[in-house]
Design an enzyme around this catalytic site. Structure first.
Site, PDB file in Angstrom:
ATOM      1  CB  CYS A  64     -33.476  -7.096  43.802  1.00 25.49           C
ATOM      2  SG  CYS A  64     -34.828  -7.291  42.650  1.00 25.49           S
ATOM      3  CB  CYS A 141     -32.840 -10.872  37.082  1.00 21.41           C
ATOM      4  SG  CYS A 141     -34.488 -11.333  37.624  1.00 21.41           S
ATOM      5  CB  CYS A 362     -54.458 -14.334  39.587  1.00 19.58           C
ATOM      6  SG  CYS A 362     -55.618 -13.000  39.244  1.00 19.58           S
TER       7      CYS A 362
END
Ligand SMILES: C[S@@+](CC[C@H](N)C(=O)[O-])C[C@H]1O[C@@H](n2cnc3c(N)ncnc32)[C@H](O)[C@@H]1O
Length: 407
Positions: A64, A141, A362
């Site tokens: 992944c 997950c 961010c």
């Protein structure tokens, strides 16, 4: 076969050896060997592992591409993220007190965009493999809230119903008290038949709302998010902080920075993540570029009890920032721009000289650029905290306080 020693971690999370040679999955101090092609050692064998290396906790980590840093200890990742911010600040001659990093727990991401594609047998949903269009199913997950992982069969069913044969669906799932909020992009056109099939699916999976492309296909219950005492229904896909813990840490920093203020301007306010909780103690003017978000914020405020007055304004703060004459009436500002930062608005803030600023960012690079303008205008960068709501990724987020010292 060549051997190299990793010197540092790059911004994408790759180990970087002299050359430079980029080595995915390698950590500083490690000696690795493998074939190098175009400056990349794509399949390294770790010869000397770092003490910072751990076995990736998630069983999906290998295939992944959702996480980049599961092979590193949490304290290493935290130090690395703090280092990224320090480095960005030092490029502008800035330094400050760093508070301990606040990292969100595993399985705490409250929204995720899954990819889904129809297959001969049905459909496949999950995250992309790194740099590939292959979709890896991720039922266990460790990054996302289990309610999101449990939504993967729903995502597959949506691809069966509304995915085109060639294309891929992008399905944004957000958790909420009233069930999942779903926004689907890249599907076929919404027609009455699809709408009725989606309604059956939403009932079967107890979904709150489904948006298909730009249309709200159905609402079973309001897709409410709590913001302090207020309940807000964000427009489908609208920005929300990635984890509740991260949001709480950012809000705690913001609250502290503006705690003495009685009239606050919240710039890039979104749906009111900061404005509405701050309205428990102060009047707030919330400014946001997306009109639908300001409408949601205003409605949330009107329905809530016990909040001070909140006004909201839809305004493009890049092209049309608030000017000093608009800003003089506030005794504190909160600013939380997108990755590009807030160059135009920060120039006006610097001129307006509001005593306190809570800055959420961010992007350490644009934050450092914008903070340097404020420091140049007489502000002190009092403290900064890295808030890691993107654990195991290279994404860095922070909250900081600036105050005017030479008033
Ligand atoms: C990082 S989000 C923060 C939102 C909010 N503070 C929160 O925590 O939920 C940045 C916000 O800036 C808004 N935005 C982006 N570009 C803008 C612009 N040019 N003018 C005003 N707002 C903008 C986005 O819609 C988004 O809501």
């Amino acid at each position: 076969m060549e051997q190299v020693t990793i010197e540092r971690l790059g911004h994408q999370g790759d180990g970087i050896a002299p050359g430079p040679v980029f080595v995915p999955g390698a950590l500083p101090g490690e000696t690795v060997e493998g074939e190098i092609s175009n400056n990349v050692m794509a399949a390294p064998r770790i010869v000397t592992p770092s003490e910072m290396r751990v076995k990736a906790p998630c069983r999906h980590a290998k295939g992944c591409g959702g996480c980049q840093l599961q092979h590193a200890r949490d304290d290493f990742v935290e130090d690395w993220k703090v280092g990224v911010v320090r480095h960005a600040l030092s490029a502008h001659g800035l330094e400050t007190e760093f508070r301990p990093c606040a990292t969100s727990k595993p399985q705490s991401r409250r929204r995720a965009t899954f990819s889904a594609r129809r297959t001969k047998k049905g459909a496949l949903a999950g995250f992309h493999m790194t740099g590939s269009d292959v979709i890896v199913p991720v039922p266990d997950c460790l990054l996302v809230d289990p309610k999101l992982a449990a939504g993967l069969p729903l995502v597959e069913a949506m691809a069966v119903l509304g995915g085109s044969r060639k294309g891929e669906l992008s399905v944004l799932l957000t958790t909420g008290d009233n069930g999942l909020d779903v926004k689907v992009s890249g599907g076929k056109e919404l027609d009455p038949q699809l709408q009725s099939e989606l309604a059956d699916l939403a009932r079967a999976h107890d979904v709150a709302r489904v948006a298909w492309g730009d249309e709200v296909a159905l609402t079973r219950r309001p897709a409410v998010q709590k913001m302090g005492r207020a309940e807000v229904v964000p427009p489908p896909g609208a920005f929300l902080q990635a984890t509740s813990e991260g949001e709480a840490a950012l809000l705690a920093g913001v609250r502290e920075a503006v705690s003495d203020a009685s009239h606050i301007v919240d710039l890039f306010a979104g749906c009111g993540t900061f404005a509405l909780p701050l309205a428990e103690h102060a009047r707030v003017h919330a400014v946001e570029g997306d009109k639908a978000m300001t409408v949601a914020l205003d409605k949330g405020w009107r329905m809530a009890e016990g909040l001070r007055h909140v006004t909201s304004e839809a305004r493009d703060l890049f092209r049309n920032p608030l000017l000093p004459e608009d800003l003089h009436r506030f005794d504190a500002a909160v600013i939380d721009p997108p990755r590009a930062g807030a160059e135009a608005q920060v120039a006006e803030l610097a001129a307006a000289r509001i005593p306190r600023i809570a800055f959420v960012s961010c992007n350490p690079v644009t934050f450092a650029r914008d903070a340097a303008v404020l420091v140049g205008a007489g502000y002190t960068l009092d403290w900064l905290q890295v808030v890691d709501q993107f654990r195991w990724s290279t994404h860095v987020e922070l909250v900081a306080q600036l105050s005017l010292t030479d008033r």
